[in-house]
Design a protein around this motif. Structure first.
Motif: not given
Length: 276
Positions: A32-40
């Motif tokens: 979930n966190l790596t996904g947030r970074i990728a979206r950022a």
């Protein structure tokens, strides 16, 4: 799970991927966190992403899932390269794993059409040298359109610091001169394996199309002298440049009794132009 790939903890166990302090490794396993970074990192359609130190590939998987056209992952840990090979099997045309040292990696042969973006959970022990190498790229504007990078919080604060702050220094001036930098969000130590002793921050740096004209090496000399003795007035600290600093400061429109932490980026650029 993402695209039927196995959980990261299973990948780590199977490949004996215990994080090595010598390589500055702290793995992010929360998808979930790596996904947030990728979206950022912004819309990734058509973008080639350069990732440094992917480790077991949590962020790599997120970047591909978010639509990156290609991910070029630079990794020097052979154990991780074997683990990353499993992801290549799912994205054979979009993921390239390069075994090597990011500090000496030449991106030029890998550049194709479309924008290039650097997105990485940087190994802590080489994070600052890597950033400086990207900030000092020539020619400018550089070959990348954005940097989205993880740093220890204290380093992130130095990057984005403004004049008058205790964290304002050489790195702040270099980043502020050539980019617009901001902290996007913090990440707690508990998100990493092993957990570091400090909070981390995701920083975005967007290159300025037309930074103030200045010789980069001259600017680095000026900031090294000024911040090398940051408690001293500029009329004293800039003697390290080997010239009388008073006329230099007068021409640059700066108060000789000011200290380095009070001078805006524009002021350092003005001094650098006088000595270049």
């Amino acid at each position: 799970m993402i695209d039927a790939l196995p959980p990261l903890r299973e990948v780590i166990r199977r490949h004996g991927l215990s994080a090595r302090k010598s390589l500055g490794q702290n793995f992010l396993l929360d998808l979930n966190l790596t996904g947030r970074i990728a979206r950022a990192a912004g819309p990734l359609d058509g973008v080639t992403v350069l990732e440094i130190g992917p480790g077991p590939g949590g962020l790599t998987r997120a970047l591909l899932t978010q639509g990156a056209a290609r991910v070029i992952a630079i990794e020097r840990d052979e154990r991780a390269i074997a683990a990353l090979g499993e992801i290549v099997g799912h994205y054979p045309e979009r993921l390239r794993i390069v075994s090597g040292d990011a500090l000496s990696f030449d991106i030029a042969p890998w550049l194709g059409k479309g924008p290039v973006r650097i997105v990485a959970n940087l190994p802590y022990n080489i994070a600052t040298p890597l950033l400086v190498s990207w900030l000092t790229a020539e020619p400018w504007p550089p070959w990348y359109d954005r940097l989205v990078l993880m740093f220890q919080r204290e380093v992130a604060e130095r990057i984005v610091a403004k004049p008058g702050s205790k964290t304002y220094g050489r790195l702040s001036v270099l980043a502020g001169w050539r980019t617009q930098a901001k902290i996007l969000f913090d990440i707690a130590p508990s998100a990493f394996v092993p957990p570091p002793k400090v909070t981390s921050s995701l920083v975005q740096l967007v290159p300025r199309e037309s930074p103030l004209p200045c010789d980069r090496e001259a600017l680095e000399r000026v900031t090294a002298a000024a911040f090398g003795q940051r408690r001293k007035m500029l009329r004293q600290s800039l003697k390290q440049l080997g010239v009388d600093p008073i006329p230099l400061l007068e021409k640059a429109g700066l108060d000789p009794t000011a200290r380095a932490e009070d001078i805006a980026v524009e002021g350092f650029v003005a001094v650098a132009r006088e000595i270049a």
